[in-house]
Scaffold this motif. Structure first.
Motif, PDB file in Angstrom:
ATOM      1  N   PRO A 333       0.633  -1.366   0.080  1.00 48.96           N
ATOM      2  CA  PRO A 333      -0.030  -0.120  -0.216  1.00 48.96           C
ATOM      3  C   PRO A 333       0.982   1.382  -0.217  1.00 48.96           C
ATOM      4  O   PRO A 333       0.243   2.513  -0.503  1.00 48.96           O
ATOM      5  CB  PRO A 333      -0.896  -0.165   1.346  1.00 48.96           C
ATOM      6  N   TYR A 334       1.921   1.165   0.364  1.00 47.52           N
ATOM      7  CA  TYR A 334       2.978   2.496   0.450  1.00 47.52           C
ATOM      8  C   TYR A 334       3.751   2.532  -0.926  1.00 47.52           C
ATOM      9  O   TYR A 334       4.611   3.320  -0.985  1.00 47.52           O
ATOM     10  CB  TYR A 334       3.993   2.421   1.762  1.00 47.52           C
ATOM     11  N   THR A 335       3.507   1.571  -1.729  1.00 44.47           N
ATOM     12  CA  THR A 335       4.328   1.619  -3.067  1.00 44.47           C
ATOM     13  C   THR A 335       3.765   2.388  -3.848  1.00 44.47           C
ATOM     14  O   THR A 335       2.573   2.810  -3.820  1.00 44.47           O
ATOM     15  CB  THR A 335       4.738   0.354  -3.554  1.00 44.47           C
ATOM     16  N   GLN A 336       4.404   2.872  -5.182  1.00 44.03           N
ATOM     17  CA  GLN A 336       3.817   3.685  -6.089  1.00 44.03           C
ATOM     18  C   GLN A 336       3.246   2.658  -7.136  1.00 44.03           C
ATOM     19  O   GLN A 336       3.686   1.813  -7.775  1.00 44.03           O
ATOM     20  CB  GLN A 336       4.892   4.580  -6.799  1.00 44.03           C
ATOM     21  N   GLY A 337       1.813   2.757  -7.064  1.00 45.77           N
ATOM     22  CA  GLY A 337       1.032   1.625  -8.014  1.00 45.77           C
ATOM     23  C   GLY A 337       1.296   0.405  -7.947  1.00 45.77           C
ATOM     24  O   GLY A 337       1.176  -0.546  -8.633  1.00 45.77           O
ATOM     25  N   GLY A 338       1.800   0.000  -6.496  1.00 46.77           N
ATOM     26  CA  GLY A 338       2.047  -1.556  -6.294  1.00 46.77           C
ATOM     27  C   GLY A 338       3.350  -1.930  -6.825  1.00 46.77           C
ATOM     28  O   GLY A 338       3.336  -3.328  -7.109  1.00 46.77           O
ATOM     29  N   GLN A 339       4.072  -1.088  -7.183  1.00 46.99           N
ATOM     30  CA  GLN A 339       5.244  -1.579  -8.018  1.00 46.99           C
ATOM     31  C   GLN A 339       6.198  -2.264  -6.893  1.00 46.99           C
ATOM     32  O   GLN A 339       6.893  -1.686  -5.982  1.00 46.99           O
ATOM     33  CB  GLN A 339       5.986  -0.731  -8.807  1.00 46.99           C
ATOM     34  N   VAL A 340       6.409  -3.458  -7.144  1.00 41.27           N
ATOM     35  CA  VAL A 340       7.257  -4.477  -6.219  1.00 41.27           C
ATOM     36  C   VAL A 340       8.142  -5.193  -7.179  1.00 41.27           C
ATOM     37  O   VAL A 340       7.694  -6.135  -7.980  1.00 41.27           O
ATOM     38  CB  VAL A 340       6.662  -5.314  -5.270  1.00 41.27           C
ATOM     39  N   LEU A 341       9.618  -5.439  -6.998  1.00 41.59           N
ATOM     40  CA  LEU A 341      10.429  -6.108  -7.694  1.00 41.59           C
ATOM     41  C   LEU A 341      11.043  -7.065  -6.856  1.00 41.59           C
ATOM     42  O   LEU A 341      11.741  -6.940  -5.971  1.00 41.59           O
ATOM     43  CB  LEU A 341      11.530  -5.492  -8.374  1.00 41.59           C
ATOM     44  N   TYR A 342      10.726  -8.569  -6.962  1.00 47.81           N
ATOM     45  CA  TYR A 342      11.260  -9.713  -6.035  1.00 47.81           C
ATOM     46  C   TYR A 342      12.733 -10.213  -6.813  1.00 47.81           C
ATOM     47  O   TYR A 342      12.603 -10.647  -7.762  1.00 47.81           O
ATOM     48  CB  TYR A 342      10.183 -10.790  -5.926  1.00 47.81           C
ATOM     49  N   ASP A 343      13.596  -9.868  -6.113  1.00 48.94           N
ATOM     50  CA  ASP A 343      14.979 -10.295  -6.491  1.00 48.94           C
ATOM     51  C   ASP A 343      15.581 -11.025  -5.400  1.00 48.94           C
ATOM     52  O   ASP A 343      15.160 -11.237  -4.236  1.00 48.94           O
ATOM     53  CB  ASP A 343      15.594  -9.076  -6.963  1.00 48.94           C
ATOM     54  N   GLN A 344      16.801 -11.558  -5.953  1.00 49.56           N
ATOM     55  CA  GLN A 344      17.381 -12.321  -4.773  1.00 49.56           C
ATOM     56  C   GLN A 344      19.321 -12.469  -5.295  1.00 49.56           C
ATOM     57  O   GLN A 344      19.161 -12.039  -6.417  1.00 49.56           O
ATOM     58  CB  GLN A 344      16.891 -13.695  -4.922  1.00 49.56           C
ATOM     59  N   VAL A 345      20.155 -12.945  -4.472  1.00 50.62           N
ATOM     60  CA  VAL A 345      21.431 -12.729  -4.910  1.00 50.62           C
ATOM     61  C   VAL A 345      21.653 -13.926  -5.915  1.00 50.62           C
ATOM     62  O   VAL A 345      21.001 -14.887  -6.087  1.00 50.62           O
ATOM     63  CB  VAL A 345      22.208 -13.430  -3.771  1.00 50.62           C
ATOM     64  N   GLY A 346      22.548 -13.422  -7.178  1.00 52.22           N
ATOM     65  CA  GLY A 346      22.352 -14.440  -8.335  1.00 52.22           C
ATOM     66  C   GLY A 346      23.790 -14.693  -8.572  1.00 52.22           C
ATOM     67  O   GLY A 346      24.762 -14.388  -7.873  1.00 52.22           O
ATOM     68  N   ALA A 347      24.090 -15.265  -9.783  1.00 51.82           N
ATOM     69  CA  ALA A 347      25.379 -16.000 -10.083  1.00 51.82           C
ATOM     70  C   ALA A 347      26.266 -14.848 -10.904  1.00 51.82           C
ATOM     71  O   ALA A 347      27.244 -15.162 -11.469  1.00 51.82           O
ATOM     72  CB  ALA A 347      24.967 -17.141 -10.999  1.00 51.82           C
ATOM     73  N   GLY A 348      25.704 -13.563 -11.137  1.00 53.74           N
ATOM     74  CA  GLY A 348      26.382 -12.782 -12.214  1.00 53.74           C
ATOM     75  C   GLY A 348      26.087 -12.990 -13.530  1.00 53.74           C
ATOM     76  O   GLY A 348      25.112 -13.445 -13.918  1.00 53.74           O
ATOM     77  N   PRO A 349      26.891 -12.132 -14.400  1.00 51.56           N
ATOM     78  CA  PRO A 349      26.570 -12.170 -15.801  1.00 51.56           C
ATOM     79  C   PRO A 349      26.570 -13.174 -16.489  1.00 51.56           C
ATOM     80  O   PRO A 349      27.220 -14.466 -16.149  1.00 51.56           O
ATOM     81  CB  PRO A 349      27.710 -11.226 -16.456  1.00 51.56           C
ATOM     82  N   ARG A 350      25.912 -13.498 -17.685  1.00 49.82           N
ATOM     83  CA  ARG A 350      25.570 -14.553 -18.270  1.00 49.82           C
ATOM     84  C   ARG A 350      25.765 -14.413 -19.779  1.00 49.82           C
ATOM     85  O   ARG A 350      25.238 -13.220 -20.332  1.00 49.82           O
ATOM     86  CB  ARG A 350      24.045 -15.006 -18.088  1.00 49.82           C
ATOM     87  N   LYS A 351      26.568 -15.230 -20.540  1.00 47.57           N
ATOM     88  CA  LYS A 351      26.617 -14.849 -21.772  1.00 47.57           C
ATOM     89  C   LYS A 351      25.507 -15.414 -22.774  1.00 47.57           C
ATOM     90  O   LYS A 351      25.119 -16.383 -22.511  1.00 47.57           O
ATOM     91  CB  LYS A 351      28.164 -15.507 -22.100  1.00 47.57           C
ATOM     92  N   ILE A 352      25.213 -14.537 -23.717  1.00 51.17           N
ATOM     93  CA  ILE A 352      23.936 -15.110 -24.529  1.00 51.17           C
ATOM     94  C   ILE A 352      24.547 -15.343 -25.801  1.00 51.17           C
ATOM     95  O   ILE A 352      23.916 -16.395 -26.435  1.00 51.17           O
ATOM     96  CB  ILE A 352      23.110 -13.884 -24.502  1.00 51.17           C
ATOM     97  N   GLN A 353      25.515 -14.615 -26.104  1.00 52.08           N
ATOM     98  CA  GLN A 353      26.165 -15.025 -27.731  1.00 52.08           C
ATOM     99  C   GLN A 353      27.749 -14.474 -27.735  1.00 52.08           C
ATOM    100  O   GLN A 353      28.085 -13.785 -27.147  1.00 52.08           O
ATOM    101  CB  GLN A 353      25.335 -13.990 -28.484  1.00 52.08           C
ATOM    102  N   GLY A 354      28.394 -15.426 -28.431  1.00 49.32           N
ATOM    103  CA  GLY A 354      29.936 -15.257 -28.613  1.00 49.32           C
ATOM    104  C   GLY A 354      30.729 -16.192 -27.576  1.00 49.32           C
ATOM    105  O   GLY A 354      30.287 -16.646 -26.585  1.00 49.32           O
ATOM    106  N   GLU A 355      31.888 -16.259 -28.114  1.00 47.00           N
ATOM    107  CA  GLU A 355      32.688 -17.378 -27.267  1.00 47.00           C
ATOM    108  C   GLU A 355      33.562 -16.576 -26.040  1.00 47.00           C
ATOM    109  O   GLU A 355      33.368 -15.280 -26.004  1.00 47.00           O
ATOM    110  CB  GLU A 355      33.621 -17.917 -28.090  1.00 47.00           C
TER     111      GLU A 355
END
Ligand code: PMV
Length: 355
Positions: A333-355
């Motif tokens: 109720p105290y956020t702007q328009g109910g905007q909430v991002l659920y995130d968590q500790v992650g593994a870092g950058p991920r390569k999508i293309q290229g060697e």
């Protein structure tokens, strides 16, 4: 780095996450060197994805750049990246032979008001390091690839230096972190307690507007700040304390430092000249509820803030389901328009293309 002697083209693409600082980087000198060491968790679902097509030609005489953000040309970002390359030309001896076609997008809404420079600039730096690896036949040692990426990210945005690694990451020389440096970040996951490997960060968007003070203006407030030396001392002390706390998995002591760092950052901005108050009434409302629930229900959640009004709520994975219920009921109720991002500790950058 050698000179370019033949025409080469290629396509590289990286996804790189944002990070949330536990010990804040606030104050810098020289070419993007930090006034104190900082420590952060790299996140997971809040990332930038950048595609880089490069064309390197010994006959080209001037650096050229095309930049699209979320499918549209963006002159503002293009200019920022152009300036980044030109300002650091000594780092790119091949710059005048280079033409880049960059396309970038964020996983989080543009209007979410969350710091995107760490994810965007680390994604760009990963692409540049990959391109250099291709142009010059790889780096002498594997670890040098990320070191170079972190150095390049730092030159674009200090906090971005930390996003090239997953988990817990330190940037800035500290006697308590092995191999730490002001020039690039290092991962510090070796003896980290399991509880911090899966820690959650839920971002409560209180105000999605543009930042009231840019990072560089913010850092420069520290140059003449009457409390700067004390602040740098405290940051170094927090690095020392957190090392043991995070190896032992002491969530309560971690939380105390986390909140102290956030309020110190905002305190420093409030008593800077000029002064800035970046918290909004709902930022304080959320902080009050977080502390009240923590005390009355012994619920292990803690907050931190970036240089803005949005609240990062951090808690262990074991209480994630319960936290989600409490967030929906008490905090949304105290956020702007109910905007909430659920995130968590992650593994870092991920390569999508290229060697
Ligand atoms: O990386 P910059 O220059 O945008 O500075 C980031 C500063 C804080 O987000 C407030 C703290 C930090 O360490 O991330």
């Amino acid at each position: 780095m050698k000179q370019i002697t033949e025409h080469k083209t290629g396509h590289i693409e990286w996804q790189s996450p944002s990070n949330i600082a536990i010990v804040k980087y606030w104050g810098k000198h020289g070419n993007q060197l930090p006034a104190n060491p900082s420590l952060s968790f790299t996140l997971s679902t809040s990332y930038s994805q950048t595609s880089m097509e490069f064309d390197v030609n010994p006959d080209r005489k001037k650096f050229d750049l095309d930049f699209e953000f979320e499918g549209k040309p963006s002159p503002k970002f293009a200019e920022r990246i152009q300036k980044y390359f030109e300002r650091n030309a000594a780092d790119f001896p091949y710059l005048n032979n280079l033409k880049l076609y960059l396309k970038s997008r964020n996983s989080f809404p543009h209007s979410a008001g969350i710091a995107s420079s760490a994810s965007a600039m680390s994604a760009l730096a990963m692409c540049i390091a990959s391109m250099e690896s291709r142009l010059f036949g790889g780096f002498p040692e594997k670890s040098m690839f990320r070191m170079r990426a972190s150095h390049l990210a730092r030159l674009a945005s200090g906090s971005a230096a930390r996003s090239v690694y997953g988990g817990l990451v330190a940037w800035g020389e500290s006697e308590f972190i092995a191999n730490s440096s002001d020039y690039y970040a290092v991962p510090v996951n070796e003896n980290l307690h399991d509880t911090f490997k899966s820690f959650h960060d839920t971002i409560l968007i209180v105000d999605a507007g543009e930042k009231a003070v840019s990072s560089s203006a913010g850092h420069s407030l520290m140059t003449k700040h009457p409390y700067s030396e004390m602040r740098y001392f405290t940051a170094r002390q927090h690095m020392e304390m957190l090392k043991e706390i995070m190896e032992q998995g002491d969530v309560e002591e971690f939380g105390k430092i986390l909140e102290n760092e956030a309020l110190t950052l905002h305190g420093l901005m409030m008593n800077s000249d000029p002064s800035f108050i970046l918290m909004k009434p709902n930022t304080l409302k959320i902080i009050e509820i977080v502390r009240e629930v923590r005390e009355s229900q012994k619920f292990p959640w803690y907050f931190t803030l970036d240089a803005g009004p949005n609240v990062h709520l951090m808690y262990p994975h074991e209480v994630a389901d319960e936290a989600r219920k409490l967030i929906t009921e008490l905090l949304v109720p105290y956020t702007q328009g109910g905007q909430v991002l659920y995130d968590q500790v992650g593994a870092g950058p991920r390569k999508i293309q290229g060697e």
